[in-house]
Design a protein around this motif. Structure first.
Motif, mmCIF file in Angstrom:
data_model
loop_
_atom_site.group_PDB
_atom_site.id
_atom_site.type_symbol
_atom_site.label_atom_id
_atom_site.label_comp_id
_atom_site.label_asym_id
_atom_site.label_seq_id
_atom_site.Cartn_x
_atom_site.Cartn_y
_atom_site.Cartn_z
ATOM 1 N N SER A 133 0.839 -1.196 0.000
ATOM 2 C CA SER A 133 0.000 0.000 0.000
ATOM 3 C C SER A 133 0.866 1.234 0.000
ATOM 4 N N CYS A 134 0.400 2.248 -0.688
ATOM 5 C CA CYS A 134 1.047 3.556 -0.598
ATOM 6 C C CYS A 134 -0.041 4.616 -0.496
ATOM 7 N N GLN A 135 0.222 5.626 0.298
ATOM 8 C CA GLN A 135 -0.719 6.717 0.501
ATOM 9 C C GLN A 135 -0.025 8.048 0.292
ATOM 10 N N GLY A 136 -0.645 8.882 -0.519
ATOM 11 C CA GLY A 136 -0.140 10.232 -0.734
ATOM 12 C C GLY A 136 1.251 10.275 -1.315
ATOM 13 N N LEU A 137 1.578 9.302 -2.151
ATOM 14 C CA LEU A 137 2.957 9.168 -2.637
ATOM 15 C C LEU A 137 3.292 10.282 -3.631
ATOM 16 N N ALA A 195 7.302 12.585 -0.477
ATOM 17 C CA ALA A 195 6.205 12.662 0.494
ATOM 18 C C ALA A 195 5.397 11.374 0.386
ATOM 19 N N GLY A 196 4.613 11.124 1.433
ATOM 20 C CA GLY A 196 3.788 9.930 1.443
ATOM 21 C C GLY A 196 4.530 8.730 2.000
ATOM 22 N N GLY A 197 3.826 7.607 2.086
ATOM 23 C CA GLY A 197 4.422 6.412 2.655
ATOM 24 C C GLY A 197 4.122 5.176 1.845
ATOM 25 N N ILE A 198 4.996 4.177 1.988
ATOM 26 C CA ILE A 198 4.827 2.880 1.333
ATOM 27 C C ILE A 198 4.992 1.801 2.390
ATOM 28 N N ARG A 199 4.085 0.829 2.382
ATOM 29 C CA ARG A 199 4.217 -0.345 3.230
ATOM 30 C C ARG A 199 4.155 -1.584 2.349
ATOM 31 N N PHE A 200 5.076 -2.494 2.608
ATOM 32 C CA PHE A 200 5.103 -3.753 1.873
ATOM 33 C C PHE A 200 5.403 -4.887 2.843
ATOM 34 N N ALA A 201 4.597 -5.927 2.784
ATOM 35 C CA ALA A 201 4.779 -7.101 3.642
ATOM 36 C C ALA A 201 4.866 -6.709 5.113
ATOM 37 N N LEU A 224 4.990 12.521 -9.479
ATOM 38 C CA LEU A 224 3.860 11.874 -8.813
ATOM 39 C C LEU A 224 3.237 12.836 -7.814
ATOM 40 N N PHE A 225 1.902 12.851 -7.795
ATOM 41 C CA PHE A 225 1.166 13.789 -6.957
ATOM 42 C C PHE A 225 0.100 13.031 -6.156
ATOM 43 N N GLY A 226 0.483 12.547 -4.986
ATOM 44 C CA GLY A 226 -0.489 11.956 -4.086
ATOM 45 C C GLY A 226 -1.053 10.623 -4.539
ATOM 46 N N ILE A 227 -0.189 9.713 -4.983
ATOM 47 C CA ILE A 227 -0.635 8.405 -5.454
ATOM 48 C C ILE A 227 -1.088 7.532 -4.278
ATOM 49 N N ASP A 228 -2.304 6.999 -4.377
ATOM 50 C CA ASP A 228 -2.802 5.997 -3.436
ATOM 51 C C ASP A 228 -2.963 4.683 -4.199
#
Length: 239
Positions: free
Chosen positions: A9-13, A61-67, A23-27
Protein backbone atom coordinates in the motif's frame (compact mmCIF):
# COMPACT_ATOMS: atom_id res chain seq x y z
CA UNK A 1 -12.98 -8.61 12.47
CA UNK A 2 -10.74 -6.07 10.78
CA UNK A 3 -9.69 -6.54 7.16
CA UNK A 4 -6.17 -7.90 6.60
CA UNK A 5 -3.46 -5.40 5.77
CA UNK A 6 -2.79 -5.17 2.02
CA UNK A 7 0.42 -6.76 0.84
CA UNK A 8 1.44 -3.42 -0.67
CA UNK A 9 0.00 0.00 0.00
CA UNK A 10 1.05 3.56 -0.60
CA UNK A 11 -0.72 6.72 0.50
CA UNK A 12 -0.14 10.23 -0.73
CA UNK A 13 2.96 9.17 -2.64
CA UNK A 14 4.92 11.99 -4.25
CA UNK A 15 8.18 11.68 -6.16
CA UNK A 16 10.16 13.23 -8.98
CA UNK A 17 13.57 14.02 -10.38
CA UNK A 18 15.33 17.06 -9.00
CA UNK A 19 12.91 20.00 -9.09
CA UNK A 20 10.57 18.18 -11.49
CA UNK A 21 7.71 16.56 -9.58
CA UNK A 22 6.15 13.57 -11.35
CA UNK A 23 3.86 11.87 -8.81
CA UNK A 24 1.17 13.79 -6.96
CA UNK A 25 -0.49 11.96 -4.09
CA UNK A 26 -0.64 8.41 -5.45
CA UNK A 27 -2.80 6.00 -3.44
CA UNK A 28 -2.44 2.31 -4.34
CA UNK A 29 -3.25 -0.98 -2.63
CA UNK A 30 -2.60 -4.58 -3.68
CA UNK A 31 -3.91 -7.50 -1.68
CA UNK A 32 -2.22 -10.89 -1.51
CA UNK A 33 -3.18 -12.97 -4.54
CA UNK A 34 -4.46 -10.01 -6.56
CA UNK A 35 -3.45 -9.05 -10.08
CA UNK A 36 -3.54 -5.27 -10.52
CA UNK A 37 -2.73 -3.29 -13.66
CA UNK A 38 -1.20 0.18 -13.73
CA UNK A 39 -2.43 2.00 -16.82
CA UNK A 40 -1.88 5.32 -18.57
CA UNK A 41 -0.29 6.88 -21.60
CA UNK A 42 3.48 7.22 -21.87
CA UNK A 43 4.92 9.84 -19.55
CA UNK A 44 2.04 9.77 -17.06
CA UNK A 45 4.05 8.39 -14.13
CA UNK A 46 3.83 4.60 -14.35
CA UNK A 47 7.58 3.96 -14.47
CA UNK A 48 8.22 6.54 -11.75
CA UNK A 49 5.65 4.82 -9.55
CA UNK A 50 7.37 1.48 -10.03
CA UNK A 51 10.83 2.95 -9.39
CA UNK A 52 9.53 4.40 -6.14
CA UNK A 53 7.89 1.15 -5.05
CA UNK A 54 11.07 -0.88 -5.60
CA UNK A 55 13.34 1.67 -3.91
CA UNK A 56 15.16 2.94 -6.99
CA UNK A 57 13.71 6.40 -6.36
CA UNK A 58 13.06 7.85 -2.92
CA UNK A 59 9.64 9.50 -2.44
CA UNK A 60 9.49 13.14 -1.40
CA UNK A 61 6.20 12.66 0.49
CA UNK A 62 3.79 9.93 1.44
CA UNK A 63 4.42 6.41 2.66
CA UNK A 64 4.83 2.88 1.33
CA UNK A 65 4.22 -0.35 3.23
CA UNK A 66 5.10 -3.75 1.87
CA UNK A 67 4.78 -7.10 3.64
CA UNK A 68 3.94 -5.34 6.89
CA UNK A 69 6.90 -2.94 6.89
CA UNK A 70 7.43 0.69 5.95
CA UNK A 71 9.70 0.61 2.89
CA UNK A 72 9.78 4.21 1.63
CA UNK A 73 13.22 4.72 3.21
CA UNK A 74 14.67 1.28 2.47
CA UNK A 75 17.17 0.53 -0.27
CA UNK A 76 16.23 -1.65 -3.23
CA UNK A 77 18.08 -4.71 -1.99
CA UNK A 78 16.31 -4.62 1.37
CA UNK A 79 12.92 -4.32 -0.34
CA UNK A 80 13.80 -7.23 -2.62
CA UNK A 81 14.65 -9.37 0.41
CA UNK A 82 11.15 -8.72 1.76
CA UNK A 83 9.83 -10.47 -1.34
CA UNK A 84 9.40 -7.93 -4.13
CA UNK A 85 10.72 -8.83 -7.59
CA UNK A 86 10.59 -6.82 -10.80
CA UNK A 87 10.73 -7.80 -14.45
CA UNK A 88 12.14 -4.55 -15.84
CA UNK A 89 11.32 -2.97 -19.14
CA UNK A 90 13.98 -4.15 -21.59
CA UNK A 91 14.42 -7.48 -19.73
CA UNK A 92 18.15 -7.01 -18.88
CA UNK A 93 19.22 -10.64 -19.08
CA UNK A 94 22.92 -11.41 -18.72
CA UNK A 95 24.50 -12.23 -22.10
CA UNK A 96 27.17 -14.55 -20.65
CA UNK A 97 24.92 -16.69 -18.42
CA UNK A 98 22.91 -19.66 -19.65
CA UNK A 99 19.19 -19.89 -19.04
CA UNK A 100 19.74 -22.44 -16.28
CA UNK A 101 22.46 -20.31 -14.66
CA UNK A 102 20.07 -17.33 -14.58
CA UNK A 103 17.51 -19.41 -12.73
CA UNK A 104 20.07 -20.87 -10.32
CA UNK A 105 21.93 -17.65 -9.57
CA UNK A 106 18.85 -15.78 -8.30
CA UNK A 107 17.07 -18.69 -6.60
CA UNK A 108 15.91 -17.93 -3.07
CA UNK A 109 13.25 -20.03 -1.37
CA UNK A 110 12.23 -17.29 1.01
CA UNK A 111 8.81 -16.53 2.46
CA UNK A 112 8.02 -20.11 3.47
CA UNK A 113 6.10 -20.88 0.29
CA UNK A 114 4.63 -24.36 0.19
CA UNK A 115 4.87 -24.53 -3.61
CA UNK A 116 8.22 -22.89 -4.29
CA UNK A 117 9.20 -21.65 -7.72
CA UNK A 118 12.09 -24.00 -8.35
CA UNK A 119 13.63 -24.58 -11.77
CA UNK A 120 11.36 -27.49 -12.67
CA UNK A 121 8.22 -25.54 -11.83
CA UNK A 122 9.43 -22.56 -13.86
CA UNK A 123 10.17 -24.88 -16.80
CA UNK A 124 6.61 -26.15 -16.46
CA UNK A 125 5.29 -22.63 -17.07
CA UNK A 126 7.88 -21.85 -19.75
CA UNK A 127 8.68 -25.09 -21.63
CA UNK A 128 10.78 -23.12 -24.10
CA UNK A 129 13.23 -22.26 -21.33
CA UNK A 130 13.80 -25.94 -20.72
CA UNK A 131 14.52 -26.41 -24.43
CA UNK A 132 16.97 -23.49 -24.35
CA UNK A 133 18.41 -24.05 -20.87
CA UNK A 134 22.02 -24.33 -22.11
CA UNK A 135 21.83 -21.26 -24.36
CA UNK A 136 23.39 -17.98 -23.30
CA UNK A 137 21.24 -14.91 -22.72
CA UNK A 138 22.43 -13.26 -25.91
CA UNK A 139 21.42 -16.35 -27.92
CA UNK A 140 17.73 -15.96 -27.05
CA UNK A 141 15.00 -14.20 -28.99
CA UNK A 142 13.24 -11.21 -27.44
CA UNK A 143 10.32 -13.39 -26.39
CA UNK A 144 12.60 -15.99 -24.85
CA UNK A 145 14.45 -13.26 -22.97
CA UNK A 146 11.15 -12.00 -21.57
CA UNK A 147 10.24 -15.51 -20.45
CA UNK A 148 13.66 -15.80 -18.83
CA UNK A 149 13.27 -12.42 -17.10
CA UNK A 150 9.94 -13.56 -15.63
CA UNK A 151 11.40 -16.95 -14.66
CA UNK A 152 14.40 -15.28 -13.05
CA UNK A 153 12.10 -13.07 -10.96
CA UNK A 154 9.97 -16.08 -9.98
CA UNK A 155 13.08 -17.98 -8.87
CA UNK A 156 13.36 -15.52 -5.97
CA UNK A 157 9.91 -16.70 -4.81
CA UNK A 158 8.49 -13.19 -4.54
CA UNK A 159 5.45 -12.15 -2.58
CA UNK A 160 4.84 -9.52 -5.27
CA UNK A 161 5.92 -9.71 -8.92
CA UNK A 162 6.04 -6.43 -10.85
CA UNK A 163 6.13 -6.52 -14.65
CA UNK A 164 7.02 -3.25 -16.38
CA UNK A 165 5.80 -3.28 -20.02
CA UNK A 166 5.18 -7.01 -19.94
CA UNK A 167 4.79 -7.56 -23.70
CA UNK A 168 6.51 -4.49 -25.17
CA UNK A 169 8.21 -5.13 -28.51
CA UNK A 170 7.17 -8.77 -28.79
CA UNK A 171 5.66 -10.45 -31.84
CA UNK A 172 1.90 -11.14 -31.53
CA UNK A 173 2.33 -14.91 -31.18
CA UNK A 174 4.89 -14.42 -28.38
CA UNK A 175 2.65 -11.86 -26.66
CA UNK A 176 -0.08 -14.48 -26.55
CA UNK A 177 2.31 -16.91 -24.92
CA UNK A 178 3.23 -14.34 -22.27
CA UNK A 179 -0.46 -13.65 -21.56
CA UNK A 180 -1.05 -17.39 -21.18
CA UNK A 181 1.84 -17.65 -18.74
CA UNK A 182 0.58 -14.69 -16.70
CA UNK A 183 -2.83 -16.36 -16.46
CA UNK A 184 -1.07 -19.47 -15.16
CA UNK A 185 0.73 -17.39 -12.52
CA UNK A 186 -2.55 -15.81 -11.47
CA UNK A 187 -4.17 -19.23 -11.13
CA UNK A 188 -1.24 -20.25 -8.93
CA UNK A 189 -2.02 -17.35 -6.57
CA UNK A 190 0.93 -15.14 -7.50
CA UNK A 191 0.39 -11.48 -6.60
CA UNK A 192 1.19 -9.31 -9.63
CA UNK A 193 1.38 -5.63 -10.55
CA UNK A 194 1.55 -5.31 -14.34
CA UNK A 195 2.12 -2.40 -16.71
CA UNK A 196 1.12 -2.97 -20.32
CA UNK A 197 -0.67 -1.10 -23.10
CA UNK A 198 -2.90 -3.98 -24.25
CA UNK A 199 -5.91 -3.06 -22.16
CA UNK A 200 -8.20 -5.56 -23.89
CA UNK A 201 -5.99 -8.37 -22.57
CA UNK A 202 -5.59 -6.88 -19.12
CA UNK A 203 -9.35 -6.75 -18.50
CA UNK A 204 -9.34 -10.52 -18.86
CA UNK A 205 -6.36 -10.97 -16.55
CA UNK A 206 -6.32 -8.37 -13.80
CA UNK A 207 -8.70 -8.10 -10.87
CA UNK A 208 -8.39 -4.34 -10.58
CA UNK A 209 -6.97 -1.44 -12.60
CA UNK A 210 -5.45 1.92 -11.67
CA UNK A 211 -5.22 4.68 -14.30
CA UNK A 212 -2.65 7.45 -14.00
CA UNK A 213 -2.85 10.82 -15.72
CA UNK A 214 -0.07 13.36 -15.18
CA UNK A 215 1.10 11.67 -12.04
CA UNK A 216 -2.32 11.35 -10.40
CA UNK A 217 -4.74 8.48 -9.97
CA UNK A 218 -7.77 9.49 -12.05
CA UNK A 219 -9.67 6.19 -11.92
CA UNK A 220 -9.53 2.79 -10.30
CA UNK A 221 -11.91 -0.11 -10.39
CA UNK A 222 -12.44 -3.72 -11.39
CA UNK A 223 -12.34 -5.26 -14.85
CA UNK A 224 -16.11 -5.25 -15.29
CA UNK A 225 -16.24 -1.49 -14.70
CA UNK A 226 -13.28 -0.77 -17.00
CA UNK A 227 -14.65 -2.99 -19.76
CA UNK A 228 -18.08 -1.36 -19.53
CA UNK A 229 -16.84 2.24 -19.79
CA UNK A 230 -14.92 2.52 -23.04
CA UNK A 231 -14.84 6.32 -22.67
CA UNK A 232 -12.05 5.73 -20.14
CA UNK A 233 -10.02 4.00 -22.82
CA UNK A 234 -10.27 6.90 -25.26
CA UNK A 235 -9.85 9.58 -22.59
CA UNK A 236 -6.83 8.17 -20.78
CA UNK A 237 -5.34 5.18 -22.62
CA UNK A 238 -5.21 5.81 -26.37
CA UNK A 239 -2.47 7.80 -28.08
Amino acid sequence: MSAPEPLLSCQGLEAGYGVSQVLFGIDLQIGAGEVVSLLGRNGMGKSTTIKTLVGALRPTAGGIRFAGQATDRLKSDAIARLGLAIVPEGRHVFPNLTVREHLQAFADHRNGLRDAWDIERIYGVFPRLRERQNNLGNQLSGGEQQMLAIGRALSTNPRLLILDEATEGLAPVIREEIWRCLATLKAAGQTILVVDKYVHRLVGLADRHVILERGRVVWQGDSAALNADRSLWSRYLTV
